[in-house]
Design a protein around this motif. Structure first.
Motif, PDB file in Angstrom:
ATOM      1  N   GLN A  13       0.830  -1.201   0.000  1.00 28.41           N
ATOM      2  CA  GLN A  13       0.000   0.000   0.000  1.00 28.41           C
ATOM      3  C   GLN A  13       0.864   1.252   0.000  1.00 28.41           C
ATOM      4  O   GLN A  13       2.013   1.227   0.467  1.00 28.41           O
ATOM      5  N   ALA A  14       0.308   2.319  -0.502  1.00 33.83           N
ATOM      6  CA  ALA A  14       1.010   3.601  -0.496  1.00 33.83           C
ATOM      7  C   ALA A  14       1.432   3.950   0.924  1.00 33.83           C
ATOM      8  O   ALA A  14       0.660   3.762   1.869  1.00 33.83           O
ATOM      9  N   LEU A  80      17.894  -2.784  -2.108  1.00 36.35           N
ATOM     10  CA  LEU A  80      17.274  -1.473  -2.253  1.00 36.35           C
ATOM     11  C   LEU A  80      16.126  -1.400  -1.260  1.00 36.35           C
ATOM     12  O   LEU A  80      15.107  -2.067  -1.431  1.00 36.35           O
ATOM     13  N   GLU A  81      16.320  -0.605  -0.225  1.00 37.91           N
ATOM     14  CA  GLU A  81      15.271  -0.385   0.765  1.00 37.91           C
ATOM     15  C   GLU A  81      14.434   0.787   0.299  1.00 37.91           C
ATOM     16  O   GLU A  81      14.944   1.889   0.077  1.00 37.91           O
ATOM     17  N   MET A  82      13.144   0.537   0.144  1.00 38.85           N
ATOM     18  CA  MET A  82      12.241   1.562  -0.369  1.00 38.85           C
ATOM     19  C   MET A  82      11.200   1.898   0.686  1.00 38.85           C
ATOM     20  O   MET A  82      10.472   1.007   1.147  1.00 38.85           O
ATOM     21  N   ASN A  83      11.150   3.156   1.057  1.00 37.27           N
ATOM     22  CA  ASN A  83      10.205   3.634   2.059  1.00 37.27           C
ATOM     23  C   ASN A  83       9.271   4.680   1.467  1.00 37.27           C
ATOM     24  O   ASN A  83       9.557   5.250   0.411  1.00 37.27           O
ATOM     25  N   SER A  84       8.192   4.918   2.173  1.00 37.26           N
ATOM     26  CA  SER A  84       7.215   5.934   1.736  1.00 37.26           C
ATOM     27  C   SER A  84       6.833   5.737   0.276  1.00 37.26           C
ATOM     28  O   SER A  84       6.828   6.674  -0.524  1.00 37.26           O
ATOM     29  N   LEU A  85       6.517   4.509  -0.065  1.00 35.13           N
ATOM     30  CA  LEU A  85       6.222   4.186  -1.459  1.00 35.13           C
ATOM     31  C   LEU A  85       4.955   4.873  -1.938  1.00 35.13           C
ATOM     32  O   LEU A  85       4.002   5.078  -1.177  1.00 35.13           O
ATOM     33  N   LYS A  86       4.994   5.241  -3.223  1.00 33.18           N
ATOM     34  CA  LYS A  86       3.890   5.939  -3.868  1.00 33.18           C
ATOM     35  C   LYS A  86       3.390   5.102  -5.048  1.00 33.18           C
ATOM     36  O   LYS A  86       4.143   4.301  -5.599  1.00 33.18           O
ATOM     37  N   PRO A  87       2.151   5.298  -5.458  1.00 27.66           N
ATOM     38  CA  PRO A  87       1.653   4.551  -6.631  1.00 27.66           C
ATOM     39  C   PRO A  87       2.556   4.739  -7.859  1.00 27.66           C
ATOM     40  O   PRO A  87       2.712   3.806  -8.653  1.00 27.66           O
ATOM     41  N   GLU A  88       3.166   5.884  -7.993  1.00 26.92           N
ATOM     42  CA  GLU A  88       4.046   6.129  -9.142  1.00 26.92           C
ATOM     43  C   GLU A  88       5.366   5.371  -9.066  1.00 26.92           C
ATOM     44  O   GLU A  88       6.151   5.397 -10.011  1.00 26.92           O
TER      45      GLU A  88
END
Length: 115
Positions: A13-14, A80-88
């Motif tokens: 989820q976003a 690759l740690e990805m935080n605060s993911l967005k739909p884009e």
């Protein structure tokens, strides 16, 4: 020759987080740089982040402040740690390795961020 395998993609989820991993096999002792790229449907492949054998990192505009690249190039691994993911951020994420002038790509892992 180097073979790259990505893992860790999925549906989130976003606002959520995911960590992608890439593991190299083969002649990984000569890896100079490993990087992450992504490609969304209908768009060109885009640079996300890079890690050099000296430990230097670089980020694309979309990744700065939200994504962190880490790894051990001597072992042929990069994360690759990805935080605060967005739909884009929805895209297929690819791992890339440079050995001198040669470059190798993984098959990619899908990341889908729902709103």
């Amino acid at each position: 020759q180097v073979h790259l395998v990505e893992s860790g993609g999925g549906l989130v989820q976003a606002g959520g987080s995911l960590t992608l991993s890439c593991a190299a096999s083969g002649n990984m002792f000569s890896i100079n740089t490993m990087a992450w790229y992504r490609q969304a449907p209908g768009k060109q492949r885009e640079f996300v982040a890079t890690l050099t054998s000296a430990g230097n990192t670089g980020y694309g505009a979309s990744a700065k402040g939200r994504f962190t690249i880490s790894g051990d190039l001597a072992r042929g691994t990069v994360n690759l740690e990805m935080n605060s993911l967005k739909p884009e951020d929805t895209a297929v994420y690819y791992c890339k390795a440079h050995l001198g002038l040669q470059q190798y790509w993984g098959q990619g892992t899908q990341v889908t961020v729902s709103s």
